[in-house]
Write a protein that holds these residues in place. Sequence first.
Motif, PDB file in Angstrom:
ATOM      1  N   PRO A 162      39.648 -26.086  22.881  1.00  0.00           N
ATOM      2  CA  PRO A 162      40.982 -25.999  23.484  1.00  0.00           C
ATOM      3  C   PRO A 162      42.082 -26.434  22.517  1.00  0.00           C
ATOM      4  CG  PRO A 162      39.431 -26.874  25.063  1.00  0.00           C
ATOM      5  CD  PRO A 162      38.688 -26.768  23.767  1.00  0.00           C
ATOM      6  N   ALA A 163      43.167 -25.660  22.485  1.00  0.00           N
ATOM      7  CA  ALA A 163      44.234 -25.885  21.508  1.00  0.00           C
ATOM      8  C   ALA A 163      44.861 -27.266  21.619  1.00  0.00           C
ATOM      9  CB  ALA A 163      45.308 -24.812  21.677  1.00  0.00           C
ATOM     10  N   ILE A 164      44.820 -27.880  22.806  1.00  0.00           N
ATOM     11  CA  ILE A 164      45.449 -29.188  22.983  1.00  0.00           C
ATOM     12  C   ILE A 164      44.812 -30.240  22.083  1.00  0.00           C
ATOM     13  CG2 ILE A 164      43.938 -29.892  24.900  1.00  0.00           C
ATOM     14  CD1 ILE A 164      46.410 -31.269  26.122  1.00  0.00           C
ATOM     15  N   LEU A 165      43.506 -30.063  21.753  1.00  0.00           N
ATOM     16  CA  LEU A 165      42.822 -31.007  20.876  1.00  0.00           C
ATOM     17  C   LEU A 165      43.295 -30.896  19.432  1.00  0.00           C
ATOM     18  CD1 LEU A 165      39.195 -30.626  22.280  1.00  0.00           C
ATOM     19  CD2 LEU A 165      40.711 -32.590  22.587  1.00  0.00           C
ATOM     20  N   GLY A 166      44.046 -29.840  19.120  1.00  0.00           N
ATOM     21  CA  GLY A 166      44.553 -29.644  17.776  1.00  0.00           C
ATOM     22  C   GLY A 166      45.981 -30.101  17.587  1.00  0.00           C
ATOM     23  N   LYS A 167      46.511 -30.844  18.562  1.00  0.00           N
ATOM     24  CA  LYS A 167      47.889 -31.326  18.455  1.00  0.00           C
ATOM     25  C   LYS A 167      47.993 -32.472  17.445  1.00  0.00           C
ATOM     26  CE  LYS A 167      49.895 -30.057  22.920  1.00  0.00           C
ATOM     27  NZ  LYS A 167      51.049 -29.375  22.291  1.00  0.00           N
ATOM     28  N   VAL A 168      49.096 -32.496  16.718  1.00  0.00           N
ATOM     29  CA  VAL A 168      49.386 -33.550  15.750  1.00  0.00           C
ATOM     30  C   VAL A 168      50.512 -34.421  16.293  1.00  0.00           C
ATOM     31  CG1 VAL A 168      50.170 -34.052  13.396  1.00  0.00           C
ATOM     32  CG2 VAL A 168      48.737 -32.045  13.841  1.00  0.00           C
ATOM     33  N   HIS A 169      50.328 -35.720  16.243  1.00  0.00           N
ATOM     34  CA  HIS A 169      51.370 -36.616  16.748  1.00  0.00           C
ATOM     35  C   HIS A 169      52.630 -36.459  15.890  1.00  0.00           C
ATOM     36  CE1 HIS A 169      53.481 -40.280  17.957  1.00  0.00           C
ATOM     37  NE2 HIS A 169      52.667 -40.329  19.007  1.00  0.00           N
ATOM     38  N   PRO A 170      53.784 -36.269  16.510  1.00  0.00           N
ATOM     39  CA  PRO A 170      54.999 -35.997  15.728  1.00  0.00           C
ATOM     40  C   PRO A 170      55.398 -37.124  14.781  1.00  0.00           C
ATOM     41  CG  PRO A 170      55.517 -36.409  18.045  1.00  0.00           C
ATOM     42  CD  PRO A 170      54.041 -36.243  17.953  1.00  0.00           C
ATOM     43  N   ARG A 171      55.061 -38.373  15.110  1.00  0.00           N
ATOM     44  CA  ARG A 171      55.454 -39.497  14.253  1.00  0.00           C
ATOM     45  C   ARG A 171      54.289 -40.017  13.406  1.00  0.00           C
ATOM     46  NH1 ARG A 171      56.034 -45.171  15.319  1.00  0.00           N
ATOM     47  NH2 ARG A 171      55.602 -44.812  17.527  1.00  0.00           N
ATOM     48  N   HIS A 172      53.118 -40.167  14.019  1.00  0.00           N
ATOM     49  CA  HIS A 172      51.974 -40.731  13.306  1.00  0.00           C
ATOM     50  C   HIS A 172      51.238 -39.701  12.447  1.00  0.00           C
ATOM     51  CE1 HIS A 172      52.572 -44.369  15.530  1.00  0.00           C
ATOM     52  NE2 HIS A 172      52.265 -43.816  16.700  1.00  0.00           N
ATOM     53  N   LYS A 173      51.472 -38.413  12.715  1.00  0.00           N
ATOM     54  CA  LYS A 173      50.780 -37.332  12.006  1.00  0.00           C
ATOM     55  C   LYS A 173      49.262 -37.504  12.101  1.00  0.00           C
ATOM     56  CE  LYS A 173      54.499 -35.235  10.791  1.00  0.00           C
ATOM     57  NZ  LYS A 173      54.826 -33.937  11.429  1.00  0.00           N
ATOM     58  N   SER A 174      48.814 -37.896  13.269  1.00  0.00           N
ATOM     59  CA  SER A 174      47.393 -38.113  13.530  1.00  0.00           C
ATOM     60  C   SER A 174      46.904 -37.107  14.571  1.00  0.00           C
ATOM     61  CB  SER A 174      47.171 -39.531  14.062  1.00  0.00           C
ATOM     62  OG  SER A 174      47.847 -39.696  15.310  1.00  0.00           O
ATOM     63  N   PRO A 175      45.592 -36.859  14.624  1.00  0.00           N
ATOM     64  CA  PRO A 175      45.023 -35.985  15.662  1.00  0.00           C
ATOM     65  C   PRO A 175      44.864 -36.774  16.969  1.00  0.00           C
ATOM     66  CG  PRO A 175      43.276 -36.731  14.239  1.00  0.00           C
ATOM     67  CD  PRO A 175      44.546 -37.332  13.691  1.00  0.00           C
ATOM     68  N   TYR A 176      45.975 -37.187  17.544  1.00  0.00           N
ATOM     69  CA  TYR A 176      45.956 -38.199  18.594  1.00  0.00           C
ATOM     70  C   TYR A 176      45.241 -37.746  19.859  1.00  0.00           C
ATOM     71  CZ  TYR A 176      49.920 -35.799  20.878  1.00  0.00           C
ATOM     72  OH  TYR A 176      50.729 -34.884  21.513  1.00  0.00           O
ATOM     73  N   VAL A 177      45.367 -36.466  20.217  1.00  0.00           N
ATOM     74  CA  VAL A 177      44.690 -35.995  21.432  1.00  0.00           C
ATOM     75  C   VAL A 177      43.178 -36.005  21.230  1.00  0.00           C
ATOM     76  CG1 VAL A 177      44.420 -34.092  23.048  1.00  0.00           C
ATOM     77  CG2 VAL A 177      46.671 -34.590  22.092  1.00  0.00           C
ATOM     78  N   SER A 178      42.719 -35.544  20.075  1.00  0.00           N
ATOM     79  CA  SER A 178      41.282 -35.573  19.790  1.00  0.00           C
ATOM     80  C   SER A 178      40.757 -36.999  19.719  1.00  0.00           C
ATOM     81  CB  SER A 178      40.997 -34.848  18.472  1.00  0.00           C
ATOM     82  OG  SER A 178      41.019 -33.449  18.643  1.00  0.00           O
ATOM     83  N   ALA A 179      41.547 -37.914  19.155  1.00  0.00           N
ATOM     84  CA  ALA A 179      41.130 -39.316  19.080  1.00  0.00           C
ATOM     85  C   ALA A 179      40.951 -39.906  20.477  1.00  0.00           C
ATOM     86  CB  ALA A 179      42.147 -40.131  18.288  1.00  0.00           C
ATOM     87  N   VAL A 180      41.902 -39.614  21.362  1.00  0.00           N
ATOM     88  CA  VAL A 180      41.807 -40.096  22.740  1.00  0.00           C
ATOM     89  C   VAL A 180      40.620 -39.448  23.446  1.00  0.00           C
ATOM     90  CG1 VAL A 180      42.952 -40.097  24.989  1.00  0.00           C
ATOM     91  CG2 VAL A 180      44.265 -40.638  22.929  1.00  0.00           C
ATOM     92  N   ALA A 181      40.378 -38.159  23.177  1.00  0.00           N
ATOM     93  CA  ALA A 181      39.267 -37.458  23.817  1.00  0.00           C
ATOM     94  C   ALA A 181      37.928 -38.071  23.434  1.00  0.00           C
ATOM     95  CB  ALA A 181      39.296 -35.976  23.433  1.00  0.00           C
ATOM     96  N   VAL A 182      37.751 -38.425  22.150  1.00  0.00           N
ATOM     97  CA  VAL A 182      36.507 -39.064  21.721  1.00  0.00           C
ATOM     98  C   VAL A 182      36.335 -40.409  22.412  1.00  0.00           C
ATOM     99  CG1 VAL A 182      35.273 -40.062  19.756  1.00  0.00           C
ATOM    100  CG2 VAL A 182      36.471 -37.884  19.485  1.00  0.00           C
ATOM    101  N   GLY A 183      37.411 -41.197  22.467  1.00  0.00           N
ATOM    102  CA  GLY A 183      37.349 -42.480  23.176  1.00  0.00           C
ATOM    103  C   GLY A 183      37.016 -42.303  24.644  1.00  0.00           C
ATOM    104  N   PHE A 184      37.577 -41.264  25.268  1.00  0.00           N
ATOM    105  CA  PHE A 184      37.294 -41.002  26.681  1.00  0.00           C
ATOM    106  C   PHE A 184      35.817 -40.650  26.887  1.00  0.00           C
ATOM    107  CE2 PHE A 184      36.810 -37.993  30.196  1.00  0.00           C
ATOM    108  CZ  PHE A 184      37.326 -38.751  31.248  1.00  0.00           C
ATOM    109  N   VAL A 185      35.256 -39.848  25.979  1.00  0.00           N
ATOM    110  CA  VAL A 185      33.840 -39.480  26.092  1.00  0.00           C
ATOM    111  C   VAL A 185      32.968 -40.722  26.022  1.00  0.00           C
ATOM    112  CG1 VAL A 185      31.931 -38.323  24.888  1.00  0.00           C
ATOM    113  CG2 VAL A 185      34.103 -37.128  25.219  1.00  0.00           C
ATOM    114  N   TRP A 186      33.256 -41.619  25.067  1.00  0.00           N
ATOM    115  CA  TRP A 186      32.474 -42.854  24.945  1.00  0.00           C
ATOM    116  C   TRP A 186      32.626 -43.733  26.181  1.00  0.00           C
ATOM    117  CZ3 TRP A 186      34.254 -43.970  19.245  1.00  0.00           C
ATOM    118  CH2 TRP A 186      33.450 -43.222  18.371  1.00  0.00           C
ATOM    119  N   ALA A 187      33.850 -43.853  26.690  1.00  0.00           N
ATOM    120  CA  ALA A 187      34.081 -44.682  27.881  1.00  0.00           C
ATOM    121  C   ALA A 187      33.375 -44.097  29.094  1.00  0.00           C
ATOM    122  CB  ALA A 187      35.580 -44.815  28.143  1.00  0.00           C
TER     123      ALA A 187
END
Length: 488
Positions: free
Chosen positions: A335-360
């Motif tokens: 899904p394209a939402i996982l490819g979003k880049v944070h406008p300020r941090h320039k990080s893959p923030y949605v994918s990072a949160v998704a991985v954390g959610f899977v572990w939780a």
Amino acid sequence: MNNTTINDAPKTARRTQENRLSGNMGVGELVMNVLAFSSPLATVAGTLPVLLMFSGKTAPAIYMLVTLMLLIFSVGFVKMSRSVQGAGGFYSFVTAGLGKPAGLGGALLALFGYIFIGFFAPSFFGVTLQGFVVNTLGGPDIAWYWYALGITAVTTVLAYNRIDLSAKVLTIVMLLEVAVIVVFDVVSFSANGLEAVQAAGFALPSLTDASLGLALLFAVGNFFGFEATVIYRDEVKNPDKTISRATYVAVVGIGIFYAVAAWAYIAFFGASNAQTAAKENTVNLFNDSVTALTGKIFADVAMVLLITSVLACMLSIQNISARYSFSLAQDRALPAILGKVHPRHKSPYVSAVAVGFVWAAATVVFTVLGVAPEALYPIASGSGTFAVLLLMFITSGAVLVYFLRRRSTAPESVWKTIVAPLISVVFLGAITWLAITNYPELIGGSAVLTVIFMTFTFALFIGGIVYALYLRTKRPDIYVRLGRQITD
């Protein structure tokens, strides 16, 4: 028409920049990311005693052998990183060498392999911290899963932010861990005098040793993380130089570091007694040794840093997993939402949160099912390790094929493009075969679990191939993007 093209050019450039990750890591910070993955204290305290149990006094030599083999792998790996400059890591490499279907299969192996490896951390962290709070600090007996969810939240916040923040945290933690292990090495070598150190030596393993295969397998697992340097291409300074230098420094540094630590164990217990000591006291070998050598206060400090070591390891793995998820989403395979880049941090923030959610979510599910945490981390770590090992073997083959194809039009160094990759194929093929034949020991599970997890691992790769073939027929616009070959 020309005016439209000219006017659209700045928008296209701006859009491309907005969709790219960004960072400012140098060689040192990238190496610390790699070292964090291997979790030095957890390795010296947890994995090294297991390796000693299999190899005894030959453990240092085994580490140096693996170092040599992975340095040879790094030759083709680094050469490939300069030829294939997409930020997809092994995903891009396998695509370039073996085609888009195999590349997508490799990407799924990477994503799920790293997520699985990382899932060892919440349960291990929870159990370790729970025991430390209750037994050492005399604190309240809080259930392990609260600690597990807590560490997941912390690493997710750090992974959400710019990579430079994670790099700074990991650097601090790694320096403290390394300091503790260096102290352990020094006092171990000093305990029984120079003669004991010389007697420990560097004994070579015998090819007829029945446990050599398992020892090699566990030793290779301690190096994992160095192969992920390429996934940070967009987030380091001067990628070609930084990635190549960090790769070689990481492999040599890890090999020497753990070889010396193994040698320190052997010097302390004696060359003829180290294997027996490891068998009789595998779990507490490090803690008991540190306590005997330095006293309880230093041992408690080491335990605190062991806990933070797990956090650093989990953060490193979460960063890698998020970037593979990001790369697949950028190519529209996820899904394209996982490819979003944070406008300020320039990080893959949605994918990072998704991985954390899977572990939780997995922590909650297994807690509700009543699965003991001690049963989770060997299965998670072992199955994930096998997936990444299989991926490294496939990648070594892809590197060899890639350069063989180019020889007629762009011949390059035979050593870098043919000989070194060929040696890597043979070595990693042998280690992969050892992992298959010793899979129950790798995951600490039964024959049934072996069949389930091994089947799932191969199904990931095959499923990726099938998915790519489907995309080629039904969604050619997505298929053409696979392997990070098109950037928005």
